[in-house]
Design a protein around this motif. Sequence first.
Motif, mmCIF file in Angstrom:
data_model
loop_
_atom_site.group_PDB
_atom_site.id
_atom_site.type_symbol
_atom_site.label_atom_id
_atom_site.label_comp_id
_atom_site.label_asym_id
_atom_site.label_seq_id
_atom_site.Cartn_x
_atom_site.Cartn_y
_atom_site.Cartn_z
ATOM 1 N N GLY A 41 0.832 -1.187 0.000
ATOM 2 C CA GLY A 41 0.000 0.000 0.000
ATOM 3 C C GLY A 41 0.872 1.244 0.000
ATOM 4 N N LEU A 42 0.638 2.158 -0.939
ATOM 5 C CA LEU A 42 1.381 3.407 -0.998
ATOM 6 C C LEU A 42 0.698 4.462 -0.127
ATOM 7 N N PRO A 43 1.430 5.482 0.306
ATOM 8 C CA PRO A 43 0.841 6.511 1.169
ATOM 9 C C PRO A 43 -0.374 7.211 0.567
ATOM 10 N N ASP A 44 -0.457 7.291 -0.763
ATOM 11 C CA ASP A 44 -1.583 7.979 -1.401
ATOM 12 C C ASP A 44 -2.776 7.074 -1.655
ATOM 13 N N GLY A 45 -2.725 5.833 -1.163
ATOM 14 C CA GLY A 45 -3.858 4.920 -1.301
ATOM 15 C C GLY A 45 -3.774 3.981 -2.479
ATOM 16 N N ARG A 46 -2.808 4.180 -3.369
ATOM 17 C CA ARG A 46 -2.652 3.267 -4.494
ATOM 18 C C ARG A 46 -1.978 1.966 -4.051
ATOM 19 N N ILE A 47 -2.088 0.939 -4.882
ATOM 20 C CA ILE A 47 -1.503 -0.370 -4.589
ATOM 21 C C ILE A 47 -0.354 -0.628 -5.553
ATOM 22 N N PHE A 48 0.797 -0.930 -4.992
ATOM 23 C CA PHE A 48 2.011 -1.167 -5.766
ATOM 24 C C PHE A 48 2.296 -2.665 -5.778
ATOM 25 N N GLY A 49 2.487 -3.235 -6.966
ATOM 26 C CA GLY A 49 2.718 -4.668 -7.086
ATOM 27 C C GLY A 49 4.045 -4.980 -7.742
ATOM 28 N N LYS A 50 4.565 -6.165 -7.453
ATOM 29 C CA LYS A 50 5.843 -6.580 -8.001
ATOM 30 C C LYS A 50 5.744 -7.980 -8.579
ATOM 31 N N GLY A 85 7.718 7.188 2.189
ATOM 32 C CA GLY A 85 7.111 7.464 0.892
ATOM 33 C C GLY A 85 7.817 6.878 -0.301
ATOM 34 N N LEU A 86 8.988 6.266 -0.099
ATOM 35 C CA LEU A 86 9.749 5.663 -1.191
ATOM 36 C C LEU A 86 9.680 4.142 -1.104
ATOM 37 N N VAL A 87 9.757 3.485 -2.257
ATOM 38 C CA VAL A 87 9.708 2.028 -2.318
ATOM 39 C C VAL A 87 11.118 1.496 -2.579
ATOM 40 N N TYR A 88 11.557 0.574 -1.727
ATOM 41 C CA TYR A 88 12.858 -0.083 -1.891
ATOM 42 C C TYR A 88 12.601 -1.519 -2.310
ATOM 43 N N ARG A 99 15.576 1.988 -5.560
ATOM 44 C CA ARG A 99 14.712 2.919 -4.832
ATOM 45 C C ARG A 99 13.806 3.621 -5.834
ATOM 46 N N TYR A 100 12.497 3.566 -5.569
ATOM 47 C CA TYR A 100 11.507 4.117 -6.493
ATOM 48 C C TYR A 100 10.654 5.170 -5.798
ATOM 49 N N ASP A 101 10.493 6.313 -6.449
ATOM 50 C CA ASP A 101 9.633 7.384 -5.960
ATOM 51 C C ASP A 101 8.324 7.346 -6.736
ATOM 52 N N PRO A 102 7.221 6.879 -6.116
ATOM 53 C CA PRO A 102 5.956 6.728 -6.859
ATOM 54 C C PRO A 102 5.315 8.047 -7.266
ATOM 55 N N SER A 103 5.851 9.158 -6.791
ATOM 56 C CA SER A 103 5.303 10.460 -7.180
ATOM 57 C C SER A 103 5.920 10.980 -8.474
ATOM 58 N N LYS A 104 6.922 10.267 -9.002
ATOM 59 C CA LYS A 104 7.622 10.697 -10.202
ATOM 60 C C LYS A 104 7.481 9.645 -11.306
#
Length: 216
Positions: A41-50, A85-88, A99-104
Amino acid sequence: EAAKAGAAEPPKPPSREELGWKCFRYTVPVHESRRVTGVLGLPDGRIFGKCDAYQGNWIFDPKTDEFTHLGRLHLSEYTAIVHEGLVYMTGYPSGVLYRYDPSKPWTSQQVLEFGGRSLADNHPEGNPRQLGMLRLKGGAHKFWASAAGLNGKLYFVGRWYRDGNCGGLGWWDTKKEEFGGFWKPFANYRTHWMTAAGDGRYIVIGTEPIEDQFEK
Protein backbone atom coordinates in the motif's frame (compact mmCIF):
# COMPACT_ATOMS: atom_id res chain seq x y z
CA GLU A 1 12.34 -42.14 -53.34
CA ALA A 2 10.72 -39.64 -55.69
CA ALA A 3 12.90 -36.86 -54.29
CA LYS A 4 16.02 -38.97 -54.90
CA ALA A 5 14.88 -39.51 -58.46
CA GLY A 6 14.78 -35.73 -59.01
CA ALA A 7 11.01 -35.33 -58.98
CA ALA A 8 9.83 -31.72 -59.04
CA GLU A 9 8.77 -30.19 -55.72
CA PRO A 10 5.06 -29.45 -55.31
CA PRO A 11 4.13 -25.81 -56.01
CA LYS A 12 4.02 -23.45 -53.03
CA PRO A 13 0.59 -22.25 -51.95
CA PRO A 14 -0.26 -18.67 -52.95
CA SER A 15 0.51 -15.88 -50.48
CA ARG A 16 -2.20 -13.90 -48.72
CA GLU A 17 -1.54 -10.97 -51.02
CA GLU A 18 -1.93 -13.18 -54.09
CA LEU A 19 -5.28 -14.32 -52.73
CA GLY A 20 -6.45 -10.72 -52.48
CA TRP A 21 -5.80 -10.02 -48.80
CA LYS A 22 -4.56 -6.62 -47.65
CA CYS A 23 -1.99 -7.20 -44.92
CA PHE A 24 -0.97 -4.67 -42.28
CA ARG A 25 2.04 -5.73 -40.21
CA TYR A 26 2.91 -4.03 -36.94
CA THR A 27 4.38 -4.88 -33.56
CA VAL A 28 2.51 -4.57 -30.26
CA PRO A 29 4.02 -4.76 -26.76
CA VAL A 30 3.52 -8.15 -25.11
CA HIS A 31 3.43 -8.67 -21.36
CA GLU A 32 4.13 -12.20 -20.24
CA SER A 33 1.92 -13.84 -17.66
CA ARG A 34 4.10 -13.98 -14.55
CA ARG A 35 3.74 -14.61 -10.85
CA VAL A 36 2.92 -11.63 -8.66
CA THR A 37 5.32 -11.81 -5.71
CA GLY A 38 3.62 -9.26 -3.49
CA VAL A 39 1.71 -6.00 -3.14
CA LEU A 40 2.22 -2.90 -1.00
CA GLY A 41 0.00 0.00 0.00
CA LEU A 42 1.38 3.41 -1.00
CA PRO A 43 0.84 6.51 1.17
CA ASP A 44 -1.58 7.98 -1.40
CA GLY A 45 -3.86 4.92 -1.30
CA ARG A 46 -2.65 3.27 -4.49
CA ILE A 47 -1.50 -0.37 -4.59
CA PHE A 48 2.01 -1.17 -5.77
CA GLY A 49 2.72 -4.67 -7.09
CA LYS A 50 5.84 -6.58 -8.00
CA CYS A 51 6.64 -9.57 -10.22
CA ASP A 52 9.46 -12.06 -10.62
CA ALA A 53 11.25 -13.00 -13.86
CA TYR A 54 12.23 -9.36 -14.58
CA GLN A 55 8.65 -8.34 -15.42
CA GLY A 56 8.82 -5.11 -13.43
CA ASN A 57 6.10 -3.43 -11.42
CA TRP A 58 2.55 -2.18 -11.63
CA ILE A 59 0.22 0.21 -9.80
CA PHE A 60 -3.52 -0.07 -9.23
CA ASP A 61 -5.56 2.95 -8.18
CA PRO A 62 -8.75 1.87 -6.35
CA LYS A 63 -10.20 5.39 -6.70
CA THR A 64 -10.12 5.37 -10.51
CA ASP A 65 -10.09 1.58 -11.02
CA GLU A 66 -7.01 2.12 -13.21
CA PHE A 67 -4.24 -0.46 -13.63
CA THR A 68 -0.83 0.62 -14.96
CA HIS A 69 2.14 -1.55 -15.80
CA LEU A 70 5.03 0.79 -14.99
CA GLY A 71 7.72 -1.07 -16.91
CA ARG A 72 10.37 -3.72 -16.63
CA LEU A 73 13.44 -3.70 -14.44
CA HIS A 74 16.79 -5.50 -14.33
CA LEU A 75 15.53 -7.30 -11.23
CA SER A 76 13.58 -10.45 -10.51
CA GLU A 77 11.80 -8.96 -7.54
CA TYR A 78 11.00 -10.88 -4.35
CA THR A 79 10.64 -8.26 -1.64
CA ALA A 80 9.88 -4.56 -1.36
CA ILE A 81 9.25 -2.15 1.49
CA VAL A 82 7.87 1.39 1.74
CA HIS A 83 9.91 3.83 3.82
CA GLU A 84 9.18 7.56 4.07
CA GLY A 85 7.11 7.46 0.89
CA LEU A 86 9.75 5.66 -1.19
CA VAL A 87 9.71 2.03 -2.32
CA TYR A 88 12.86 -0.08 -1.89
CA MET A 89 12.95 -3.23 -4.03
CA THR A 90 15.35 -6.16 -4.21
CA GLY A 91 15.55 -9.87 -4.99
CA TYR A 92 17.66 -11.65 -7.61
CA PRO A 93 20.44 -11.45 -8.74
CA SER A 94 22.98 -10.42 -6.08
CA GLY A 95 20.39 -8.56 -4.03
CA VAL A 96 20.53 -5.53 -6.31
CA LEU A 97 18.62 -2.76 -4.50
CA TYR A 98 16.44 -0.18 -6.23
CA ARG A 99 14.71 2.92 -4.83
CA TYR A 100 11.51 4.12 -6.49
CA ASP A 101 9.63 7.38 -5.96
CA PRO A 102 5.96 6.73 -6.86
CA SER A 103 5.30 10.46 -7.18
CA LYS A 104 7.62 10.70 -10.20
CA PRO A 105 7.55 9.06 -13.68
CA TRP A 106 9.04 5.60 -14.13
CA THR A 107 12.23 5.79 -16.24
CA SER A 108 13.72 2.28 -16.26
CA GLN A 109 14.06 0.98 -19.82
CA GLN A 110 11.98 3.91 -21.08
CA VAL A 111 13.36 5.78 -24.12
CA LEU A 112 13.54 9.44 -23.16
CA GLU A 113 13.35 12.49 -25.38
CA PHE A 114 16.92 13.69 -24.91
CA GLY A 115 19.41 11.52 -26.79
CA GLY A 116 16.87 8.82 -27.63
CA ARG A 117 18.19 6.53 -24.88
CA SER A 118 16.94 5.36 -21.51
CA LEU A 119 18.71 6.39 -18.33
CA ALA A 120 21.18 3.97 -16.79
CA ASP A 121 19.81 2.16 -13.75
CA ASN A 122 22.28 3.93 -11.46
CA HIS A 123 21.77 7.39 -12.98
CA PRO A 124 21.07 10.04 -10.28
CA GLU A 125 17.81 10.95 -12.06
CA GLY A 126 16.78 7.34 -12.63
CA ASN A 127 13.46 6.23 -11.16
CA PRO A 128 13.76 3.58 -9.95
CA ARG A 129 17.43 4.12 -9.22
CA GLN A 130 19.86 1.26 -8.59
CA LEU A 131 21.66 1.89 -5.28
CA GLY A 132 23.99 -1.12 -5.32
CA MET A 133 24.11 -4.77 -4.29
CA LEU A 134 23.27 -6.20 -0.88
CA ARG A 135 25.35 -9.28 -1.66
CA LEU A 136 28.62 -7.38 -1.31
CA LYS A 137 28.00 -7.17 2.44
CA GLY A 138 25.26 -9.70 3.15
CA GLY A 139 26.62 -12.58 1.06
CA ALA A 140 23.29 -13.92 -0.22
CA HIS A 141 22.47 -14.04 -3.93
CA LYS A 142 18.68 -13.78 -3.65
CA PHE A 143 17.00 -11.63 -0.98
CA TRP A 144 13.34 -12.32 -0.30
CA ALA A 145 12.23 -10.69 2.98
CA SER A 146 12.56 -7.20 4.44
CA ALA A 147 11.86 -5.11 7.53
CA ALA A 148 12.46 -1.53 8.68
CA GLY A 149 14.37 -0.73 11.86
CA LEU A 150 13.86 2.22 14.18
CA ASN A 151 17.42 3.34 13.37
CA GLY A 152 16.57 4.22 9.76
CA LYS A 153 18.06 1.02 8.35
CA LEU A 154 16.16 -1.30 6.02
CA TYR A 155 17.05 -4.97 6.57
CA PHE A 156 16.92 -7.81 4.04
CA VAL A 157 17.55 -11.55 4.35
CA GLY A 158 18.12 -14.13 1.66
CA ARG A 159 20.06 -17.17 0.62
CA TRP A 160 23.28 -18.06 -1.15
CA TYR A 161 23.00 -19.91 -4.47
CA ARG A 162 25.44 -21.80 -6.69
CA ASP A 163 28.42 -21.42 -4.37
CA GLY A 164 26.68 -21.83 -1.01
CA ASN A 165 23.51 -22.82 0.80
CA CYS A 166 23.40 -20.61 3.89
CA GLY A 167 21.65 -17.34 4.64
CA GLY A 168 22.74 -13.75 4.75
CA LEU A 169 21.66 -10.42 6.19
CA GLY A 170 22.13 -7.10 4.42
CA TRP A 171 20.89 -3.59 5.10
CA TRP A 172 20.66 -0.14 3.58
CA ASP A 173 21.17 2.85 5.87
CA THR A 174 18.71 5.46 4.59
CA LYS A 175 20.39 8.22 6.65
CA LYS A 176 24.00 7.57 5.64
CA GLU A 177 23.04 6.04 2.27
CA GLU A 178 25.40 3.10 2.60
CA PHE A 179 25.26 -0.69 2.73
CA GLY A 180 26.09 -3.08 5.55
CA GLY A 181 25.59 -6.72 6.44
CA PHE A 182 27.11 -10.08 7.30
CA TRP A 183 26.64 -13.78 6.59
CA LYS A 184 29.10 -15.83 8.70
CA PRO A 185 26.76 -16.05 11.74
CA PHE A 186 24.30 -17.72 9.34
CA ALA A 187 26.77 -20.30 8.00
CA ASN A 188 24.69 -22.97 9.82
CA TYR A 189 21.34 -21.38 9.09
CA ARG A 190 19.26 -20.67 6.03
CA THR A 191 17.30 -17.46 6.54
CA HIS A 192 13.65 -17.42 5.51
CA TRP A 193 11.48 -14.59 6.82
CA MET A 194 11.86 -11.52 9.00
CA THR A 195 9.82 -8.84 10.74
CA ALA A 196 10.34 -5.82 12.96
CA ALA A 197 9.32 -5.96 16.64
CA GLY A 198 9.14 -3.46 19.46
CA ASP A 199 8.35 -0.56 17.10
CA GLY A 200 11.46 -1.37 15.07
CA ARG A 201 13.90 -1.75 17.97
CA TYR A 202 14.35 -5.45 17.12
CA ILE A 203 14.52 -7.46 13.91
CA VAL A 204 13.27 -11.05 14.18
CA ILE A 205 14.55 -13.58 11.62
CA GLY A 206 13.19 -17.06 10.95
CA THR A 207 15.88 -19.66 10.14
CA GLU A 208 16.42 -23.33 9.32
CA PRO A 209 19.49 -25.31 10.51
CA ILE A 210 21.74 -26.60 7.73
CA GLU A 211 25.23 -28.04 7.34
CA ASP A 212 28.03 -25.47 7.36
CA GLN A 213 29.55 -25.80 3.89
CA PHE A 214 32.36 -23.38 4.72
CA GLU A 215 33.63 -25.09 7.88
CA LYS A 216 37.16 -26.40 7.44
